[in-house]
Design an enzyme around this catalytic site. Structure first.
Site, mmCIF file in Angstrom:
data_model
loop_
_atom_site.group_PDB
_atom_site.id
_atom_site.type_symbol
_atom_site.label_atom_id
_atom_site.label_comp_id
_atom_site.label_asym_id
_atom_site.label_seq_id
_atom_site.Cartn_x
_atom_site.Cartn_y
_atom_site.Cartn_z
ATOM 1 N N CYS A 1 60.583 103.160 -16.167
ATOM 2 C CA CYS A 1 59.465 102.893 -15.261
ATOM 3 C C CYS A 1 58.756 104.196 -14.872
ATOM 4 O O CYS A 1 58.022 104.754 -15.679
ATOM 5 C CB CYS A 1 59.939 102.095 -14.049
ATOM 6 S SG CYS A 1 58.584 101.299 -13.144
ATOM 7 N N HIS B 1 62.684 97.676 -16.430
ATOM 8 C CA HIS B 1 63.921 98.166 -15.813
ATOM 9 C C HIS B 1 65.143 97.528 -16.469
ATOM 10 O O HIS B 1 65.658 96.509 -15.977
ATOM 11 C CB HIS B 1 63.929 97.830 -14.317
ATOM 12 C CG HIS B 1 63.029 98.678 -13.485
ATOM 13 N ND1 HIS B 1 63.446 99.863 -12.915
ATOM 14 C CD2 HIS B 1 61.729 98.515 -13.127
ATOM 15 C CE1 HIS B 1 62.444 100.392 -12.223
ATOM 16 N NE2 HIS B 1 61.392 99.598 -12.341
ATOM 17 N N GLU C 1 68.060 98.447 -16.230
ATOM 18 C CA GLU C 1 69.211 98.575 -15.328
ATOM 19 C C GLU C 1 69.234 97.503 -14.245
ATOM 20 O O GLU C 1 70.250 97.332 -13.559
ATOM 21 C CB GLU C 1 69.216 99.964 -14.674
ATOM 22 C CG GLU C 1 68.340 100.133 -13.440
ATOM 23 C CD GLU C 1 66.848 100.218 -13.709
ATOM 24 O OE1 GLU C 1 66.097 100.547 -12.777
ATOM 25 O OE2 GLU C 1 66.412 99.941 -14.850
#
Length: 240
Positions: free
Chosen positions: A102, A185, A187
């Site tokens: 990001c 993202h 994660e």
């Protein structure tokens, strides 16, 4: 004789004690250790005054998301230092892999001669299906990725050193294979994503009929993506 640990630096581009800060670090750590249980992972927060790490001591450098608007002309010292660090590491003799997430993708694109702009859709929050290019399909062994998104700024020009692995610059890789970036993202999960959502409005969390996004509790490919990231960044599989 045992091989050296997989050495990871997480460059946190947010105040660690702000909402979601430490949970995000914990999630990245968890995802790395699913593939590399003995990984040596250290966190550096230039925004809090930390010195950025010596690239020769790292196998993987991860730039997280962050709130600072990189479209601003005036940038604080830590942002300037981070951009210069990226230029130095990508041009230097040591070649640790660099992962941008990001804000991290946006910073890498700027450092490598690209440009940014604002999404005409405003803040994008939810889970998106990302079609991959032929190069991206080969790298990820899949024609698409499903990934969390939470951003308003995006890469509009990838510059001379990056190649798209997905449509609309959603995933980028440097021509020399050192750098891999995601506008989304990988994660994030629904718990982490919820910490960054300011409203329960279903449009904001991907459920709006016109958004093209899925709600944040939908299935996603985060674990699969991180497994591929670690394999790409591991010295013993650097060419796979």
């Amino acid at each position: 004789m045992s091989s050296p640990s997989f050495r990871v630096a997480i460059l946190a581009n947010f105040i660690l004690d702000d909402t979601g800060g430490r949970p995000m670090i914990d999630k990245i750590t968890q995802l790395i250790r699913q593939s590399k249980p003995d990984a040596e992972i250290n966190v550096y927060a230039a925004i809090e005054g930390d010195t950025l790490p010596d690239p020769e001591t790292k196998d993987l450098i991860i730039l997280t998301g962050g709130p600072f608007n990189l479209l601003k002309d005036e940038r604080p010292k830590w942002v300037v230092d981070t951009l210069e660090y990226l230029k130095t590491v990508t041009a230097g003799p040591s070649k640790p892999k660099i992962l941008g997430i990001c804000w991290g993708q946006q910073a890498i694109a700027l450092a490598l001669g690209g440009a940014l702009g604002k999404s005409d859709k405003g803040q994008i929050v939810g889970i998106a299906d990302i079609p991959l290019t032929p190069e991206g399909t080969k790298f990820f062994e899949s024609p698409s990725l499903t990934i969390h998104k939470n951003h308003e700024i995006l890469v509009t020009d990838i510059g001379p050193h990056l190649l798209p692995l997905a449509l609309n610059n959603e995933v980028l890789m440097s021509k020399d294979g050192q750098v891999l970036t995601f506008q989304g993202h990988p994660e994030m999960d629904s718990v982490l994503s919820r910490l960054f959502v300011a409203s329960d409005n279903p449009v904001l969390v991907g459920a709006g009929s016109d958004s093209g996004l899925k709600p944040i509790d939908s299935p996603h490919d985060g674990e699969i993506i991180f497994e591929r990231i670690v394999r790409w960044a591991s010295p013993e599989t650097a060419h796979s």
